[in-house]
Design a protein around this motif. Structure first.
Motif, short mmCIF file in Angstrom:
data_model
loop_
_atom_site.label_atom_id
_atom_site.label_comp_id
_atom_site.label_asym_id
_atom_site.label_seq_id
_atom_site.Cartn_x
_atom_site.Cartn_y
_atom_site.Cartn_z
N PHE A 222 3.13 8.00 1.35
CA PHE A 222 1.81 8.21 1.60
C PHE A 222 1.03 7.54 0.42
O PHE A 222 0.11 6.81 0.60
N PHE A 223 1.39 8.10 -0.72
CA PHE A 223 0.50 7.49 -1.80
C PHE A 223 0.74 6.05 -2.22
O PHE A 223 -0.44 5.58 -2.63
N LEU A 224 2.10 5.60 -2.05
CA LEU A 224 2.06 4.19 -2.09
C LEU A 224 1.27 3.23 -0.95
O LEU A 224 0.84 2.20 -1.33
N GLY A 225 1.03 4.18 0.26
CA GLY A 225 0.42 3.31 1.15
C GLY A 225 -1.04 3.28 0.73
O GLY A 225 -2.00 2.27 1.30
N SER A 226 -1.46 4.33 0.27
CA SER A 226 -2.87 4.49 -0.21
C SER A 226 -3.16 3.21 -1.26
O SER A 226 -4.20 2.84 -1.19
N ILE A 227 -2.47 3.31 -2.17
CA ILE A 227 -2.47 2.29 -3.26
C ILE A 227 -2.43 0.96 -2.77
O ILE A 227 -3.24 0.12 -3.07
N TYR A 228 -1.48 0.67 -1.74
CA TYR A 228 -1.37 -0.54 -1.12
C TYR A 228 -2.92 -0.99 -0.27
O TYR A 228 -3.29 -2.02 -0.55
N ALA A 229 -3.48 -0.03 0.24
CA ALA A 229 -4.51 -0.16 1.12
C ALA A 229 -5.77 -0.77 0.00
O ALA A 229 -6.44 -1.72 0.69
N ARG A 230 -5.76 -0.16 -0.89
CA ARG A 230 -6.90 -0.69 -2.15
C ARG A 230 -6.42 -2.01 -2.62
O ARG A 230 -7.51 -2.84 -2.51
N LEU A 231 -5.20 -2.12 -2.93
CA LEU A 231 -4.94 -3.43 -3.50
C LEU A 231 -5.07 -4.59 -2.53
O LEU A 231 -5.34 -5.84 -2.75
#
Length: 581
Positions: A74-83
């Protein structure tokens, strides 16, 4: 280097400022996939070990690992969304900026190759499609192959025999995807062309809304738009119908695959060569593999549409400016002496006939030159060669003894003030529009230019004077007021050469006379070229040039032409009678 590699390399140039965000988003997606793929393996262990042996501690331990993997994903997906958003939106902004910059380098002849509506569509819609493909495509573009590869490896480890089903399913899906994408390419290209056409209808209608209303043509224009809108809708429906075939086709293959796995897996459990937990985990990996194939297919569908937009954007970026700035920045125009030396010109190099032919003419510095001729005589074409808005086809145009190509474009056009037939004002205040002529102009200079152009006569009556807001194109001022503001704007640059291309046609004769007199008094050393249909406007000109069908038929003063040129004499007598009447 193949075409695909060239396209990728060119697109990468626009990614450079955002490559860290792009690479970071890819790494996040890949790491997210790894943690997601561990979950079915842990679930299989819980069923086959924990549940079977009723080992609560084992179940809780493996369950905690599953929860941890899900949370990390989940956290990796959130970081991906921003980048991913930063990379995609940044790429789109960079590409849009470069395309707009390229448009500023175009000459008039370059702009003739594209319609305004098409350029707007390419700058907005086409780049928007590419931008959305990046923002929405990074995740499936990375997740699809990673999930498919790792899912295949994990499923083979669980049951090599059952994995044979994929040897049939994957080729069937690939063939279907290929056929769908092949059909979509031409459909998307037609869609964008029809969007160009629809935008052109809207643009023309809004630009000429007063003409439309005055001729009561609103209904017919609505019908024209309805036809264009209908054609675009039909093309869109056909394209999206084809694209949507992807979903039911994949679902059909997916369900057949799942049923086959359940059939064969059930038999394996029945004969004791497979456990229930292994089949459950295998099915989880099957769903991931099939979902990954769906992602890959959607990526190909996006790329299919993006390819059309890429080609359209590259057409704009690859258009070579026909006029290049190769002049000497140190060379300056000091007098404004103009010589046309055997000049011929045509808008299209492949055209059979010239617009101007064998024009030789000398305009001395400080003179007032009148240019006369019927409609289509190429009067405007002649003067547009002076600031290199178009390039001569043959011969040369010289200013102060130097070919205009020897001057830098910035200095040349800064030294040639030109008020075109179609006067253009921009949204903003009158002051902001005037400062286009000289952004550092003082209030005294503004007053000076407006006095010469007789714009001060109506500026004083406006409630906010110079701060009066103008609508797009100056719709809230009259034609004559617009012309006078455009003349004032050109004067602020203190040009060495001033070209007025029928720019007093909406002004009454008394005001036009005052403008001419004030120009002569205030700018005695400026070469003034006046294109007009009124012979009275050039009666006192130092030299009058008669043009007919792109050729000079006579040159002389008013008195000389009256005495020697029958055509000029007839026009003069006709206009004199009209004024008397």
């Amino acid at each position: 280097m193949t075409g695909e590699k060239i396209v990728v390399k060119r697109l990468y140039e626009f990614f450079k400022p955002y490559k860290n965000a792009f690479l970071g988003s890819i790494i996040c997606v890949m790491a997210e996939c790894v943690f997601e793929l561990v979950i079915p393996f842990l679930m299989a262990n819980i069923i086959d070990v924990g549940v079977k042996q009723r080992d609560t501690g084992y179940i809780l331990a493996r369950g905690s690992l599953m929860a941890a993997c899900a949370l990390i994903a989940f956290f990796l997906g959130s970081i991906y969304a921003r980048l991913g958003a930063k990379a995609g939106q940044g790429f789109g902004a960079e590409l849009r900026q470069q395309e707009y910059k390229k448009l500023q380098e175009y000459s008039f002849s370059n702009l003739d190759h594209f319609s305004s509506a098409s350029l707007i569509t390419r700058l907005t819609s086409d780049i928007g499609i590419l931008q959305n493909s990046i923002c929405n495509g990074i995740r499936p573009m990375v997740r699809g192959p990673v999930l498919m590869f790792t899912g295949l490896v994990m499923s083979i480890l669980l049951s090599p025999k059952l994995s044979i089903v994929f040897l049939i399913a994957v080729p069937v899906l690939s063939v279907g995807l290929y056929l769908i994408i092949r059909k979509l390419g031409t459909s998307y290209a037609r869609m964008q062309k029809l969007l160009d056409r629809m935008n052109a209808i809207v643009q023309e209608n809004l630009a000429a809304i007063r003409t439309v209303k005055s001729y009561v043509r609103g209904e017919s224009q609505s019908e024209l738009f309805a036809q264009g809108n209908g054609d675009y809708r039909a093309a869109s429906e056909h394209a999206f119908h084809t694209a949507m075939l992807n979903m039911p086709y994949f679902q059909l293959v997916m369900y057949i695959t799942i049923l086959s796995i359940l059939w064969f897996g059930g038999n394996f459990i029945h004969i004791g060569t497979m456990k229930v937990g292994e089949l459950t985990g295998f099915l989880s990996y099957v769903l991931q593999i099939l979902n990954s194939l769906m992602m890959i297919s959607n990526v190909f569908l996006m790329l299919s549409r993006s390819t059309t937009s890429i080609l359209r954007v590259f057409e704009v970026l690859d258009e070579k400016p026909e006029i290049t700035d190769s002049g000497d920045p140190a060379l300056v125009i000091s007098k404004g002496d103009i010589v046309f030396d055997n000049v011929s010109f045509k808008y299209n190099a492949k055209a059979k006939e010239n617009v101007l032919s064998d024009v030789s003419l000398h305009m001395s510095a400080g003179q007032m030159i009148g240019v006369l001729g019927g409609t289509g005589a190429a009067k405007t074409s002649l003067v547009q060669l002076i600031p290199r808005l178009y390039e001569v086809s043959e011969g040369s145009v010289k200013i102060d003894g130097h070919d205009v190509r020897e001057y830098s474009l910035h200095h040349l056009r800064d030294s040639v003030g030109m008020v075109l037939q179609n006067n253009t004002l921009f949204s903003g205040t009158i002051r902001e529009n005037l400062l286009w002529g000289n952004e550092n102009a003082t209030q005294e200079e503004l007053d000076w230019a407006c006095h010469i152009a007789c714009a001060d006569e109506f500026l004083g009556r406006l409630p906010n004077g110079y701060e009066t807001m103008l609508g797009q194109g100056g719709v809230n001022v009259s034609g004559g007021q617009k012309q006078r503001l455009c003349i004032a704007r050109a004067l602020l640059g203190r040009p060495k050469i001033l070209i007025l291309d029928d720019s007093t046609s909406a002004v009454d004769t008394a005001t036009e006379r005052k403008i001419r007199e004030r120009l002569a008094e205030s700018l005695p050393d400026t070469t003034r070229i006046l294109i007009t249909q009124r012979l009275a406007s050039v009666e006192k000109a130092d030299q009058i040039v008669l043009l007919d069908d792109g050729k000079i038929t006579a040159v002389g003063s008013h008195s000389e032409l009256l005495a020697t040129n029958e055509v000029y004499r007839e026009i003069w007598q006709f206009q004199q009678k009209g004024e008397i009447a």
